[in-house]
Design a protein around this motif. Structure first.
Motif, PDB file in Angstrom:
ATOM      1  N   SER A  71       0.856  -1.185   0.000  1.00  0.00           N
ATOM      2  CA  SER A  71       0.000   0.000   0.000  1.00  0.00           C
ATOM      3  C   SER A  71       0.893   1.236   0.000  1.00  0.00           C
ATOM      4  CB  SER A  71      -0.891   0.023   1.243  1.00  0.00           C
ATOM      5  OG  SER A  71      -1.736  -1.103   1.277  1.00  0.00           O
ATOM      6  N   ALA A  72       0.639   2.153  -0.918  1.00  0.00           N
ATOM      7  CA  ALA A  72       1.373   3.417  -0.953  1.00  0.00           C
ATOM      8  C   ALA A  72       0.425   4.544  -0.553  1.00  0.00           C
ATOM      9  CB  ALA A  72       1.934   3.666  -2.349  1.00  0.00           C
ATOM     10  N   LEU A  73       0.861   5.337   0.418  1.00  0.00           N
ATOM     11  CA  LEU A  73       0.082   6.487   0.885  1.00  0.00           C
ATOM     12  C   LEU A  73       0.933   7.725   0.658  1.00  0.00           C
ATOM     13  CD1 LEU A  73      -0.247   3.988   3.215  1.00  0.00           C
ATOM     14  CD2 LEU A  73      -2.074   5.528   3.835  1.00  0.00           C
ATOM     15  N   LEU A  74       0.442   8.637  -0.157  1.00  0.00           N
ATOM     16  CA  LEU A  74       1.187   9.839  -0.485  1.00  0.00           C
ATOM     17  C   LEU A  74       0.961  10.902   0.588  1.00  0.00           C
ATOM     18  CD1 LEU A  74       0.505  10.003  -4.323  1.00  0.00           C
ATOM     19  CD2 LEU A  74       2.400   8.905  -3.097  1.00  0.00           C
ATOM     20  N   GLY A  75       2.056  11.479   1.084  1.00  0.00           N
ATOM     21  CA  GLY A  75       1.989  12.488   2.132  1.00  0.00           C
ATOM     22  C   GLY A  75       1.516  13.829   1.590  1.00  0.00           C
ATOM     23  N   ARG A  76       0.731  14.511   2.404  1.00  0.00           N
ATOM     24  CA  ARG A  76       0.230  15.827   2.020  1.00  0.00           C
ATOM     25  C   ARG A  76       1.081  16.959   2.588  1.00  0.00           C
ATOM     26  NH1 ARG A  76      -5.431  13.514   3.284  1.00  0.00           N
ATOM     27  NH2 ARG A  76      -6.096  12.835   1.218  1.00  0.00           N
ATOM     28  N   GLY A  77       2.041  16.605   3.444  1.00  0.00           N
ATOM     29  CA  GLY A  77       2.915  17.608   4.024  1.00  0.00           C
ATOM     30  C   GLY A  77       2.388  18.229   5.299  1.00  0.00           C
ATOM     31  N   ASP A  78       1.202  17.825   5.743  1.00  0.00           N
ATOM     32  CA  ASP A  78       0.623  18.362   6.972  1.00  0.00           C
ATOM     33  C   ASP A  78       0.399  17.268   8.016  1.00  0.00           C
ATOM     34  OD1 ASP A  78      -1.477  16.951   5.865  1.00  0.00           O
ATOM     35  OD2 ASP A  78      -2.889  18.628   5.835  1.00  0.00           O
ATOM     36  N   GLY A  79       1.067  16.124   7.818  1.00  0.00           N
ATOM     37  CA  GLY A  79       0.906  14.995   8.734  1.00  0.00           C
ATOM     38  C   GLY A  79      -0.190  14.039   8.337  1.00  0.00           C
ATOM     39  N   THR A  80      -0.859  14.292   7.212  1.00  0.00           N
ATOM     40  CA  THR A  80      -1.898  13.390   6.724  1.00  0.00           C
ATOM     41  C   THR A  80      -1.453  12.782   5.399  1.00  0.00           C
ATOM     42  OG1 THR A  80      -3.115  15.103   5.519  1.00  0.00           O
ATOM     43  CG2 THR A  80      -3.709  14.754   7.840  1.00  0.00           C
ATOM     44  N   PHE A  81      -2.168  11.744   4.993  1.00  0.00           N
ATOM     45  CA  PHE A  81      -1.817  11.008   3.775  1.00  0.00           C
ATOM     46  C   PHE A  81      -3.053  10.773   2.920  1.00  0.00           C
ATOM     47  CE2 PHE A  81       1.323  10.025   6.942  1.00  0.00           C
ATOM     48  CZ  PHE A  81       2.509  10.086   6.237  1.00  0.00           C
ATOM     49  N   SER A  82      -2.818  10.508   1.654  1.00  0.00           N
ATOM     50  CA  SER A  82      -3.899  10.159   0.745  1.00  0.00           C
ATOM     51  C   SER A  82      -4.417   8.764   1.085  1.00  0.00           C
ATOM     52  CB  SER A  82      -3.385  10.160  -0.697  1.00  0.00           C
ATOM     53  OG  SER A  82      -2.443   9.096  -0.865  1.00  0.00           O
ATOM     54  N   THR A  83      -5.523   8.399   0.490  1.00  0.00           N
ATOM     55  CA  THR A  83      -6.022   7.035   0.583  1.00  0.00           C
ATOM     56  C   THR A  83      -4.987   6.109  -0.054  1.00  0.00           C
ATOM     57  OG1 THR A  83      -8.286   7.841   0.433  1.00  0.00           O
ATOM     58  CG2 THR A  83      -7.930   5.510  -0.067  1.00  0.00           C
ATOM     59  N   ALA A  84      -4.812   4.936   0.514  1.00  0.00           N
ATOM     60  CA  ALA A  84      -3.806   3.999   0.027  1.00  0.00           C
ATOM     61  C   ALA A  84      -4.134   3.490  -1.373  1.00  0.00           C
ATOM     62  CB  ALA A  84      -3.693   2.824   0.979  1.00  0.00           C
ATOM     63  N   THR A  85      -3.087   3.360  -2.178  1.00  0.00           N
ATOM     64  CA  THR A  85      -3.171   2.697  -3.479  1.00  0.00           C
ATOM     65  C   THR A  85      -2.401   1.396  -3.346  1.00  0.00           C
ATOM     66  OG1 THR A  85      -3.222   4.823  -4.618  1.00  0.00           O
ATOM     67  CG2 THR A  85      -2.655   2.891  -5.936  1.00  0.00           C
ATOM     68  N   SER A  86      -2.986   0.290  -3.785  1.00  0.00           N
ATOM     69  CA  SER A  86      -2.354  -1.017  -3.621  1.00  0.00           C
ATOM     70  C   SER A  86      -1.704  -1.498  -4.909  1.00  0.00           C
ATOM     71  CB  SER A  86      -3.387  -2.053  -3.162  1.00  0.00           C
ATOM     72  OG  SER A  86      -3.865  -1.704  -1.893  1.00  0.00           O
ATOM     73  N   PHE A  87      -0.551  -2.162  -4.736  1.00  0.00           N
ATOM     74  CA  PHE A  87       0.194  -2.747  -5.849  1.00  0.00           C
ATOM     75  C   PHE A  87       0.483  -4.204  -5.502  1.00  0.00           C
ATOM     76  CE2 PHE A  87       1.029   1.762  -5.598  1.00  0.00           C
ATOM     77  CZ  PHE A  87       0.796   2.178  -6.899  1.00  0.00           C
ATOM     78  N   THR A  88      -0.008  -5.125  -6.321  1.00  0.00           N
ATOM     79  CA  THR A  88       0.144  -6.556  -6.067  1.00  0.00           C
ATOM     80  C   THR A  88       1.588  -6.988  -6.259  1.00  0.00           C
ATOM     81  OG1 THR A  88      -2.109  -6.938  -6.813  1.00  0.00           O
ATOM     82  CG2 THR A  88      -0.652  -8.854  -6.751  1.00  0.00           C
ATOM     83  N   VAL A  89       2.094  -7.790  -5.305  1.00  0.00           N
ATOM     84  CA  VAL A  89       3.479  -8.263  -5.394  1.00  0.00           C
ATOM     85  C   VAL A  89       3.650  -9.742  -5.090  1.00  0.00           C
ATOM     86  CG1 VAL A  89       4.569  -6.039  -4.968  1.00  0.00           C
ATOM     87  CG2 VAL A  89       3.964  -7.480  -3.051  1.00  0.00           C
ATOM     88  N   GLY A  90       2.732 -10.392  -4.441  1.00  0.00           N
ATOM     89  CA  GLY A  90       2.891 -11.794  -4.056  1.00  0.00           C
ATOM     90  C   GLY A  90       2.312 -12.000  -2.676  1.00  0.00           C
ATOM     91  N   VAL A  91       2.826 -12.969  -1.951  1.00  0.00           N
ATOM     92  CA  VAL A  91       2.289 -13.261  -0.620  1.00  0.00           C
ATOM     93  C   VAL A  91       3.389 -13.319   0.433  1.00  0.00           C
ATOM     94  CG1 VAL A  91       0.272 -14.508  -1.487  1.00  0.00           C
ATOM     95  CG2 VAL A  91       2.385 -15.751  -1.038  1.00  0.00           C
ATOM     96  N   SER A  92       2.977 -13.229   1.693  1.00  0.00           N
ATOM     97  CA  SER A  92       3.831 -13.413   2.872  1.00  0.00           C
ATOM     98  C   SER A  92       5.060 -12.526   2.913  1.00  0.00           C
ATOM     99  CB  SER A  92       4.245 -14.885   2.989  1.00  0.00           C
ATOM    100  OG  SER A  92       3.124 -15.698   3.109  1.00  0.00           O
TER     101      SER A  92
END
Length: 167
Positions: A71-92
Motif C-alpha cells: 500500500s502506498a500512501l502519499l503524504g500531504r505535508g501536513d501529517g496526513t496522507f492520501s487514501t492507500a493505493t495497492s500494488f500486487t506483489v505476491g504473498v507473505s
C-alpha cells in the motif's frame, strides 16, 4: 510585620498559578497532535518512507502479508496522507525497502517474501519500479539466491539485478 504564613500562601498561590499555566500550555500543545488511521492491506508487517511522487513530502509504503500487496500512501505535508493505493506483489512479505534501484532518479520499492507461512527465510523478492508520480510498474520477481551471490562481491543492484529477473 512579616507574617510567615502569608508568604507561604503567596508562594503556594504563585506555584498553583504557574502549575495551571503549565497544564493549560500542555493541553494546548496536546491539541495540536492528532491520530488518524489509514486503511491498508491485510496484516501490515513492514513500513518504509520515501518521496514517491517527487513533491518533497514523505510518503509511506506498507508491506501487507496476507493480501499480497504493498500500500502506498502519499503524504500531504501536513501529517496526513492520501487514501492507500495497492500494488500486487505476491504473498507473505516480511520486509520492505525503498531506493532508486535502477538509476532513473525515481524511488522504487523492494519487498522480501517467503514461500512458507511463518518462515522468516526470504526466498524471493519483488521489485516495484517507480514512475516518479506515486505509482509503480507491475512487480518483477527477483531471484534472491543469484542476487545474494552477486551482492556478496558487489553491492550494485542496477548492474547486477537485471540478469536475475524471473517471470
Amino acid at each position: 510585620m512579616n507574617n510567615p504564613h502569608r508568604k507561604s500562601r503567596i508562594a503556594n498561590a504563585a506555584s498553583l498559578v504557574f502549575l495551571l499555566y503549565l497544564l493549560c500550555s500542555l493541553k494546548a500543545a496536546a491539541d495540536d497532535f492528532f491520530s488518524k488511521d489509514y486503511r491498508v492491506g491485510e496484516a501490515p508487517v513492514a513500513v518504509a518512507v520515501g518521496d514517491f511522487n517527487g513533491d518533497g513530502k514523505p510518503d509511506v509504503a506498507v508491506a501487507n502479508a496476507n493480501s499480497g500487496d504493498v500500500s502506498a500512501l502519499l503524504g500531504r505535508g501536513d501529517g496526513t496522507f492520501s487514501t492507500a493505493t495497492s500494488f500486487t506483489v505476491g504473498v507473505s512479505h516480511h520486509s520492505i525497502a525503498v531506493g532508486d534501484f535502477n538509476g532513473d532518479h525515481r524511488l522504487d520499492i523492494v519487498i522480501g517474501s517467503v514461500d512458507v507461512l511463518g518462515s522468516l527465510t526470504p526466498v524471493k523478492a519483488s521489485l516495484l519500479l517507480g514512475h516518479g508520480d506515486g505509482t509503480f510498474q507491475s512487480a518483477v520477481q527477483l531471484n534472491i539466491e543469484q542476487l545474494t551471490r552477486s551482492f556478496g562481491r558487489r553491492n550494485d543492484l542496477q548492474e547486477n539485478a537485471a540478469p536475475y529477473y524471473s517471470d
